[in-house]
Design a protein around this motif. Structure first.
Motif, PDB file in Angstrom:
ATOM      1  N   ASP A 147       0.835  -1.214   0.000  1.00  0.00           N
ATOM      2  CA  ASP A 147       0.000   0.000   0.000  1.00  0.00           C
ATOM      3  C   ASP A 147       0.869   1.262   0.000  1.00  0.00           C
ATOM      4  O   ASP A 147       1.180   1.804   1.053  1.00  0.00           O
ATOM      5  CB  ASP A 147      -0.903  -0.043   1.237  1.00  0.00           C
ATOM      6  CG  ASP A 147      -1.885   1.113   1.302  1.00  0.00           C
ATOM      7  OD1 ASP A 147      -1.982   1.866   0.322  1.00  0.00           O
ATOM      8  OD2 ASP A 147      -2.552   1.261   2.348  1.00  0.00           O
ATOM      9  N   PRO A 148       1.256   1.769  -1.186  1.00  0.00           N
ATOM     10  CA  PRO A 148       2.139   2.943  -1.240  1.00  0.00           C
ATOM     11  C   PRO A 148       1.468   4.259  -0.847  1.00  0.00           C
ATOM     12  O   PRO A 148       2.156   5.244  -0.599  1.00  0.00           O
ATOM     13  CB  PRO A 148       2.568   2.996  -2.723  1.00  0.00           C
ATOM     14  CG  PRO A 148       2.255   1.661  -3.273  1.00  0.00           C
ATOM     15  CD  PRO A 148       1.056   1.193  -2.513  1.00  0.00           C
ATOM     16  N   GLU A 149       0.134   4.300  -0.806  1.00  0.00           N
ATOM     17  CA  GLU A 149      -0.555   5.553  -0.505  1.00  0.00           C
ATOM     18  C   GLU A 149      -1.383   5.499   0.768  1.00  0.00           C
ATOM     19  O   GLU A 149      -2.169   6.404   1.040  1.00  0.00           O
ATOM     20  CB  GLU A 149      -1.455   5.946  -1.693  1.00  0.00           C
ATOM     21  CG  GLU A 149      -0.701   6.213  -2.987  1.00  0.00           C
ATOM     22  CD  GLU A 149       0.303   7.357  -2.848  1.00  0.00           C
ATOM     23  OE1 GLU A 149       0.038   8.286  -2.065  1.00  0.00           O
ATOM     24  OE2 GLU A 149       1.354   7.310  -3.515  1.00  0.00           O
ATOM     25  N   GLY A 150      -1.246   4.458   1.563  1.00  0.00           N
ATOM     26  CA  GLY A 150      -1.948   4.376   2.842  1.00  0.00           C
ATOM     27  C   GLY A 150      -3.460   4.367   2.719  1.00  0.00           C
ATOM     28  O   GLY A 150      -4.154   4.979   3.525  1.00  0.00           O
ATOM     29  N   GLU A 151      -3.990   3.636   1.733  1.00  0.00           N
ATOM     30  CA  GLU A 151      -5.431   3.645   1.460  1.00  0.00           C
ATOM     31  C   GLU A 151      -6.187   2.451   2.032  1.00  0.00           C
ATOM     32  O   GLU A 151      -7.410   2.465   2.108  1.00  0.00           O
ATOM     33  CB  GLU A 151      -5.677   3.671  -0.054  1.00  0.00           C
ATOM     34  CG  GLU A 151      -5.165   4.905  -0.761  1.00  0.00           C
ATOM     35  CD  GLU A 151      -5.464   4.838  -2.247  1.00  0.00           C
ATOM     36  OE1 GLU A 151      -6.644   5.024  -2.618  1.00  0.00           O
ATOM     37  OE2 GLU A 151      -4.537   4.593  -3.038  1.00  0.00           O
TER      38      GLU A 151
ATOM     39  N   LYS B 231       3.542  -0.780   9.282  1.00  0.00           N
ATOM     40  CA  LYS B 231       3.864   0.578   8.829  1.00  0.00           C
ATOM     41  C   LYS B 231       5.379   0.696   8.700  1.00  0.00           C
ATOM     42  O   LYS B 231       6.100   0.586   9.687  1.00  0.00           O
ATOM     43  CB  LYS B 231       3.329   1.608   9.807  1.00  0.00           C
ATOM     44  CG  LYS B 231       3.319   3.025   9.257  1.00  0.00           C
ATOM     45  CD  LYS B 231       2.595   3.951  10.218  1.00  0.00           C
ATOM     46  CE  LYS B 231       2.463   5.366   9.671  1.00  0.00           C
ATOM     47  NZ  LYS B 231       1.634   5.435   8.468  1.00  0.00           N
TER      48      LYS B 231
ATOM     49  N   SER C 253       8.438   3.015   7.860  1.00  0.00           N
ATOM     50  CA  SER C 253       8.928   4.387   7.698  1.00  0.00           C
ATOM     51  C   SER C 253      10.088   4.592   8.654  1.00  0.00           C
ATOM     52  O   SER C 253      10.358   3.755   9.514  1.00  0.00           O
ATOM     53  CB  SER C 253       7.815   5.408   7.990  1.00  0.00           C
ATOM     54  OG  SER C 253       7.580   5.510   9.388  1.00  0.00           O
TER      55      SER C 253
ATOM     56  N   ASP D  13       2.077  -0.716   4.769  1.00  0.00           N
ATOM     57  CA  ASP D  13       1.859   0.704   4.496  1.00  0.00           C
ATOM     58  C   ASP D  13       3.217   1.385   4.334  1.00  0.00           C
ATOM     59  O   ASP D  13       3.968   1.519   5.295  1.00  0.00           O
ATOM     60  CB  ASP D  13       1.078   1.324   5.668  1.00  0.00           C
ATOM     61  CG  ASP D  13       0.779   2.808   5.467  1.00  0.00           C
ATOM     62  OD1 ASP D  13       1.411   3.438   4.593  1.00  0.00           O
ATOM     63  OD2 ASP D  13      -0.079   3.334   6.198  1.00  0.00           O
TER      64      ASP D  13
ATOM     65  N   LYS E  30       3.551   4.504   2.773  1.00  0.00           N
ATOM     66  CA  LYS E  30       3.224   5.864   2.322  1.00  0.00           C
ATOM     67  C   LYS E  30       4.286   6.874   2.713  1.00  0.00           C
ATOM     68  O   LYS E  30       4.596   7.803   1.957  1.00  0.00           O
ATOM     69  CB  LYS E  30       1.865   6.279   2.893  1.00  0.00           C
ATOM     70  CG  LYS E  30       1.431   7.668   2.441  1.00  0.00           C
ATOM     71  CD  LYS E  30       0.078   8.045   3.020  1.00  0.00           C
ATOM     72  CE  LYS E  30      -0.344   9.423   2.543  1.00  0.00           C
ATOM     73  NZ  LYS E  30      -1.669   9.813   3.091  1.00  0.00           N
ATOM     74  N   GLU E  31       4.870   6.721   3.901  1.00  0.00           N
ATOM     75  CA  GLU E  31       5.784   7.747   4.408  1.00  0.00           C
ATOM     76  C   GLU E  31       7.217   7.598   3.904  1.00  0.00           C
ATOM     77  O   GLU E  31       8.092   8.379   4.268  1.00  0.00           O
ATOM     78  CB  GLU E  31       5.759   7.748   5.936  1.00  0.00           C
ATOM     79  CG  GLU E  31       4.413   8.204   6.500  1.00  0.00           C
ATOM     80  CD  GLU E  31       4.419   8.283   8.013  1.00  0.00           C
ATOM     81  OE1 GLU E  31       5.511   8.237   8.615  1.00  0.00           O
ATOM     82  OE2 GLU E  31       3.324   8.396   8.594  1.00  0.00           O
TER      83      GLU E  31
ATOM     84  N   LYS F  38      10.600   4.460  -1.644  1.00  0.00           N
ATOM     85  CA  LYS F  38       9.343   3.743  -1.847  1.00  0.00           C
ATOM     86  C   LYS F  38       9.535   2.573  -2.800  1.00  0.00           C
ATOM     87  O   LYS F  38       8.984   1.493  -2.605  1.00  0.00           O
ATOM     88  CB  LYS F  38       8.281   4.694  -2.389  1.00  0.00           C
ATOM     89  CG  LYS F  38       6.879   4.116  -2.404  1.00  0.00           C
ATOM     90  CD  LYS F  38       5.828   5.198  -2.618  1.00  0.00           C
ATOM     91  CE  LYS F  38       5.634   6.051  -1.397  1.00  0.00           C
ATOM     92  NZ  LYS F  38       4.498   6.978  -1.505  1.00  0.00           N
TER      93      LYS F  38
END
Length: 334
Positions: free
Chosen positions: A23-27, A41, A43, A167, A169-170, A176
């Motif tokens: 999930d690259p955009e945290g959706e 998560k 990051s 996730d 996203k960050e 990424k």
């Protein structure tokens, strides 16, 4: 992504398959949370770690697990080193030799999760090779001792949950792609474990075009795509960037090894490219021309079918799956 979530929910409710999401955009967090899944998560601020050097300890079914791992590490180094020309054939050979030594030693000395190699082991082995591996080891330094050392840890999370969402996203743009590649390799380890139990592993990769931008990661992704299918894995690539996807020389291999394509409304330029690539007639193309929500084409083998999916908006499932900004904001404010 709504359509992908719709399929994920159906698979969860109607099958016993494992489901893993990149999930690259945290959706996908609300859906995974409601299904009591595991959110990972990744990051620089997180304490969730996945080790890119992980290898399946029970790899007897794999023809050559070290060779497979070497392929992945070479692809990872390709992204990390970067540059116009990537890494040379000589550097690839050095990386391969280092990887083989690390894992041969590992398997020869009572292998366990506690003694699993990490990136610093690869860094040290490369350093020992002198000038011939200097460019690679210097590039790895930031990921071992520097600000991006989040991938220099042993895996500390439980990946045995039936549904797992990574996730990322960050992570920054360059990191990424590193994260997506590492997640892909982590899923491969899960596929090899599930194969012995005759269990299906479904893998959903959002923003899939990012993996096809670099030649080495594209080649590795195409190879993994084919291998997943042979080993009881069902990979699904998700993207809105059709032009970026189709620019990759590897997309032909991926499409040839895909039994199912789900196509929604397409921009005019993309429609022309897709029509030529997938032999879509002008009439069939009309179903992805200015089409409404939940309308498009399904490709299954040699069959192409138009579809309309009217998902009820007054349900709890819709509320946690919607990606419409005004609905997401309203839900958060509520």
């Amino acid at each position: 992504s709504f359509s992908a979530k719709r399929e994920i929910a159906n698979c969860f409710l109607l099958t016993t398959d494992d489901i893993i999401i990149c999930d690259p955009e945290g959706e996908y967090f609300p859906l995974v949370q409601h299904l009591h899944g595991q959110l990972v998560k990744i990051s620089s601020k997180s304490e969730d770690y996945i080790n890119p050097m992980d290898i399946n300890l029970d790899s007897a079914d794999d023809d050559n697990p070290i060779a497979t791992k070497s392929n992945f590490i070479i692809s990872l180094c390709e992204i990390i080193v970067g540059g116009r020309y990537g890494i040379s054939a000589e550097e690839r050979s050095i990386i391969d030799d280092c990887v083989r030594k690390i894992y041969t030693d590992f398997f020869d000395n009572n292998p366990s999760k506690e003694t699993m190699p990490i990136l610093s082991d690869l860094y040290k082995e490369l350093k020992s090779r002198g000038d011939i591996a200097l460019r690679i080891s210097n590039s790895l330094m930031m990921y071992v001792n520097g600000s991006q050392n989040l991938f220099n840890h042993r895996t500390n999370i439980d990946l045995n949950n039936r549904i797992v969402c990574f996730d990322i996203k960050e992570l920054g743009n360059q990191l990424k792609k590193v994260g997506m590649l590492i997640v892909q390799d982590t899923v491969w380890n899960r596929v090899t474990q599930n194969r012995a139990e005759r269990k299906v592993t479904r893998y959903y990769i959002d923003e899939f075009h990012l993996l096809l931008k670099e030649q080495q990661t594209a080649q590795y992704s195409a190879e993994i795509w084919k291998r997943f299918r042979k080993w009881g894995g069902l990979p699904t690539g998700i993207t809105q960037n059709v032009k970026d996807l189709l620019r990759s020389p590897e997309i032909a291999n991926i499409l040839e090894n895909s039994d199912f394509i789900y196509m929604l409304n397409q921009a005019s330029e993309d429609r022309g490219i897709l029509a030529k690539r997938l032999n879509i007639s002008p009439h069939q193309l009309s179903y992805v021309t200015n089409s409404g929500e939940g309308e498009g084409l399904l490709f299954y083998g040699n069959v192409i079918l138009p579809f309309i999916d009217r998902f009820p908006t007054d349900t709890e499932l819709y509320r946690i799956m919607t990606t419409k900004l005004h609905e997401v904001v309203a839900e958060k404010e509520a």
